[in-house]
Scaffold this motif. Structure first.
Motif, PDB file in Angstrom:
ATOM      1  N   ILE A  30     -30.023   8.871 -18.458  1.00  0.00           N
ATOM      2  CA  ILE A  30     -29.433  10.151 -18.874  1.00  0.00           C
ATOM      3  C   ILE A  30     -28.141  10.414 -18.103  1.00  0.00           C
ATOM      4  CG2 ILE A  30     -29.796  12.647 -18.884  1.00  0.00           C
ATOM      5  CD1 ILE A  30     -32.769  12.075 -19.391  1.00  0.00           C
ATOM      6  N   SER A  31     -28.160  10.091 -16.796  1.00  0.00           N
ATOM      7  CA  SER A  31     -26.959  10.312 -15.976  1.00  0.00           C
ATOM      8  C   SER A  31     -25.792   9.456 -16.469  1.00  0.00           C
ATOM      9  CB  SER A  31     -27.272   9.996 -14.515  1.00  0.00           C
ATOM     10  OG  SER A  31     -26.106  10.098 -13.720  1.00  0.00           O
ATOM     11  N   ILE A  32     -26.058   8.171 -16.746  1.00  0.00           N
ATOM     12  CA  ILE A  32     -24.989   7.274 -17.217  1.00  0.00           C
ATOM     13  C   ILE A  32     -24.501   7.714 -18.595  1.00  0.00           C
ATOM     14  CG2 ILE A  32     -24.479   4.908 -17.932  1.00  0.00           C
ATOM     15  CD1 ILE A  32     -26.351   3.931 -15.747  1.00  0.00           C
ATOM     16  N   ALA A  61     -17.514   7.404 -14.094  1.00  0.00           N
ATOM     17  CA  ALA A  61     -17.547   7.289 -12.635  1.00  0.00           C
ATOM     18  C   ALA A  61     -18.373   6.099 -12.185  1.00  0.00           C
ATOM     19  CB  ALA A  61     -18.102   8.581 -12.028  1.00  0.00           C
ATOM     20  N   VAL A  62     -19.452   5.805 -12.904  1.00  0.00           N
ATOM     21  CA  VAL A  62     -20.298   4.672 -12.510  1.00  0.00           C
ATOM     22  C   VAL A  62     -19.537   3.360 -12.661  1.00  0.00           C
ATOM     23  CG1 VAL A  62     -21.335   4.382 -14.801  1.00  0.00           C
ATOM     24  CG2 VAL A  62     -22.590   3.637 -12.767  1.00  0.00           C
ATOM     25  N   VAL A  88     -22.599  -4.096 -18.514  1.00  0.00           N
ATOM     26  CA  VAL A  88     -22.255  -4.119 -19.932  1.00  0.00           C
ATOM     27  C   VAL A  88     -23.481  -4.451 -20.772  1.00  0.00           C
ATOM     28  CG1 VAL A  88     -20.893  -5.316 -21.691  1.00  0.00           C
ATOM     29  CG2 VAL A  88     -19.835  -4.682 -19.511  1.00  0.00           C
ATOM     30  N   ALA A  89     -24.254  -5.450 -20.358  1.00  0.00           N
ATOM     31  CA  ALA A  89     -25.419  -5.865 -21.144  1.00  0.00           C
ATOM     32  C   ALA A  89     -26.487  -4.774 -21.190  1.00  0.00           C
ATOM     33  CB  ALA A  89     -26.004  -7.151 -20.556  1.00  0.00           C
ATOM     34  N   ILE A  90     -26.766  -4.128 -20.062  1.00  0.00           N
ATOM     35  CA  ILE A  90     -27.845  -3.139 -20.023  1.00  0.00           C
ATOM     36  C   ILE A  90     -27.450  -1.866 -20.767  1.00  0.00           C
ATOM     37  CG2 ILE A  90     -29.167  -1.648 -18.475  1.00  0.00           C
ATOM     38  CD1 ILE A  90     -29.162  -3.931 -16.453  1.00  0.00           C
ATOM     39  N   THR A  91     -26.221  -1.393 -20.547  1.00  0.00           N
ATOM     40  CA  THR A  91     -25.808  -0.161 -21.217  1.00  0.00           C
ATOM     41  C   THR A  91     -25.585  -0.348 -22.709  1.00  0.00           C
ATOM     42  OG1 THR A  91     -23.505  -0.619 -20.621  1.00  0.00           O
ATOM     43  CG2 THR A  91     -24.779   0.809 -19.146  1.00  0.00           C
ATOM     44  N   THR A  92     -25.368  -1.583 -23.151  1.00  0.00           N
ATOM     45  CA  THR A  92     -25.097  -1.833 -24.565  1.00  0.00           C
ATOM     46  C   THR A  92     -26.354  -2.214 -25.339  1.00  0.00           C
ATOM     47  OG1 THR A  92     -22.875  -2.605 -23.973  1.00  0.00           O
ATOM     48  CG2 THR A  92     -23.668  -3.151 -26.179  1.00  0.00           C
ATOM     49  N   GLU A 149     -20.212  10.112 -22.031  1.00  0.00           N
ATOM     50  CA  GLU A 149     -20.169  10.891 -23.268  1.00  0.00           C
ATOM     51  C   GLU A 149     -18.748  11.066 -23.786  1.00  0.00           C
ATOM     52  OE1 GLU A 149     -21.774  15.219 -24.983  1.00  0.00           O
ATOM     53  OE2 GLU A 149     -22.013  14.678 -22.869  1.00  0.00           O
ATOM     54  N   GLY A 150     -17.804  11.286 -22.890  1.00  0.00           N
ATOM     55  CA  GLY A 150     -16.434  11.502 -23.328  1.00  0.00           C
ATOM     56  C   GLY A 150     -15.566  10.258 -23.294  1.00  0.00           C
TER      57      GLY A 150
END
Length: 516
Positions: free
Chosen positions: A338-340, A400-401, A322-326, A345-346
């Motif tokens: 890019i993959s994450i 999926a991740v 949560v911390a890294i993706t945000t 995206e949806g």
């Protein structure tokens, strides 16, 4: 005259003393009234012709008393006394105990409280007419669940036996492993209604006397109507009652309890449950398994390091995601970022909502699998996880991740030998995810600092919870994160056993003689 008769009747129905009466009829009346004339209370009266038609009453509880033992007692009483010449028996109480009863445990009781306790424990009570005392004979039923393999702790290498619900069976399993006269047992009866037997077991000369006395004092202070499981005792005697971390260790394996006793710890056994408690406890106790000491020390050390790595992943992986993706996308490699991003995206929810939904869904499935019947519980949990996870990804509700992270987190939470610590990690994941969603990695570090400070402040019966890391004890590091060879574990934990700290002498192999 009528008033006097009523007063006498009232006094007979409400005796002012707890002591037994000399009249057998009065004793039987009082016992029937106290036990509510229950139909499982068996009362048998015997008239002795050889002793001027004196009467004897036998009282026991049907179902918890051994009928074979009771039959033997009746035969011995009737045959032995009838075969005696008249007027030869001076003290009937003494004669019955010495000549008629072949059971092992025989004692006198003088009051109704002790009599009720004996009867409700399965013993048979013999009441004599004309005497204000009764004889208690051991006749407890031998019905017991067989000693089987542990149900909650899998055994890879080691003894395949577990405790049962009978207290004496459990103490016998421990005495089979520790054949020492210094293995002492102190008994307590807790519960005003249930009258549950509790045994405090320790090795005299190894266990700390102050800790033993503290355990006994805390047990004596418990005032409760009933004790049905060790959790009742645990809640009363543990330190830091509002802490999420387990403060008392429990197990159903006798070999684990024997090892804990040899370290100087104290075991608490409760009648009616197969789980045994040990105190004091440290954080490292919940990451150590009995099999660690039964196999090669190098393998055991690697497995222990794997457990510490697993507890880190189980606690921090969702919050780090949560911390890294945000907040901290720059920490990820470009290809992974890019993959994450393409996977999310949806997804209509932010990362923290996605993580919370998946974690809550998995906890619901796991709890449902535990509560369902054994025949369908595993199937429902596995199928439910696969179907819901796959459907959620295809519907674009989660990425999926995120499914991978939740699955890996769940698997890591099963690495701990102690189920209590696993529950604590499951709960702490959620506030850490909230901190990560609000403050990023700074929030995660803040949550870790709070947890560590809390752990360092805990004590279990005076022993620091984080020892031997805090305070740092170099000698005890041989059995902390890694395990040294058995021949190098010469001392017991310093803060637990302070009387007899040496457990083994240094061992050396004469290599010169072997080479010859």
């Amino acid at each position: 005259m009528a008033s006097s008769t009523n007063n006498n009747t009232s006094q007979q129905q409400q005796p002012t003393t707890n002591l037994l009466h000399t009249s057998l009829a009065e004793n039987i009346y009082t016992i029937k009234e106290a036990l509510g004339n229950s139909n499982d209370v068996i009362l048998r009266e015997i008239t002795l012709d050889k002793l001027d038609n004196e009467s004897i009453a036998l009282i026991n509880i049907d179902g918890i008393s051994d009928k074979t033992v009771i039959t033997d007692i009746l035969e011995n009483l009737m045959l032995d006394i009838d075969n005696e010449p008249e007027n030869k028996i001076d003290d009937l109480n003494d004669y019955i105990k010495k000549q008629c009863l072949a059971v092992g445990d025989v004692k006198d009781v003088l009051d109704f409280t002790a009599l009720y306790t004996a009867v409700l424990n399965g013993d048979t009570v013999i009441i004599l007419d004309g005497q204000s005392k009764a004889i208690v004979t051991s006749s407890k039923s031998a019905k017991d669940r067989a000693v089987t393999e542990p149900q909650t702790e899998s055994v890879i290498r080691g003894p395949r036996e577990s405790f049962t619900e009978t207290l004496r069976t459990n103490t016998a399993l421990i005495r089979r492993k520790i054949k020492s006269p210094d293995l002492w047992i102190k008994s307590r009866v807790i519960g005003d209604v249930t009258q549950t037997d509790v045994a405090v077991m320790y090795i005299n000369g190894i266990a700390n006397d102050k800790i033993v006395q503290e355990v006994l004092d805390r047990l004596d202070q418990i005032k409760i109507d009933g004790v049905l499981e060790t959790g009742y005792i645990e809640d009363y005697i543990q330190d830091a009652k509002f802490s999420l971390f387990p403060m008392i260790y429990n197990t159903e394996r006798p070999d684990v309890i024997a090892a804990e006793l040899l370290e100087g710890k104290i075991a608490l056994l409760v009648d009616g449950t197969p789980l045994v408690l040990t105190v004091p406890v440290t954080f490292t106790s919940f990451l150590q398994a009995a099999e660690d000491y039964y196999q090669n020390w190098i393998i055991s050390s690697l497995i222990r390091l794997l457990r510490y790595f697993g507890i880190t992943l189980a606690l921090l992986m969702p919050s780090l995601y949560v911390a890294i993706t945000t907040f901290h996308q720059e920490m990820l490699p470009t290809a992974m970022l890019i993959s994450i991003a393409s996977q999310r995206e949806g997804v209509p929810f932010p990362a923290v909502v996605e993580a919370l939904l998946m974690e809550i869904a998995f906890e619901i499935l796991r709890e449902a699998g535990l509560r369902m019947p054994r025949t369908i519980g595993p199937a429902v949990s596995i199928v439910g996880t696969l179907v819901i996870g796959q459907a959620a990804v295809e519907a674009g509700v989660v990425s999926a991740v995120m499914v991978i992270i939740v699955a890996l987190t769940a698997i890591c939470s099963f690495l701990f030998p102690s189920y209590g610590l696993s529950n604590t990690i499951r709960v702490l994941r959620f506030p850490l995810m909230i901190f990560a969603a609000v403050f990023g990695l700074f929030g995660v570090m803040f949550g870790i600092m709070i947890i560590l400070l809390h752990l360092c402040s805990l004590r279990s019966f005076g022993v620091p919870y984080m020892s031997p890391f805090g305070p740092l004890i170099i000698k005890d590091q041989k059995d902390a994160m890694v395990l040294f060879p058995r021949r190098n574990l010469l001392t017991r934990p310093r803060l637990i056993s302070q009387k007899n700290n040496v457990r083994a002498q240094k061992y050396q192999v004469n290599t010169k003689r072997n080479n010859q």
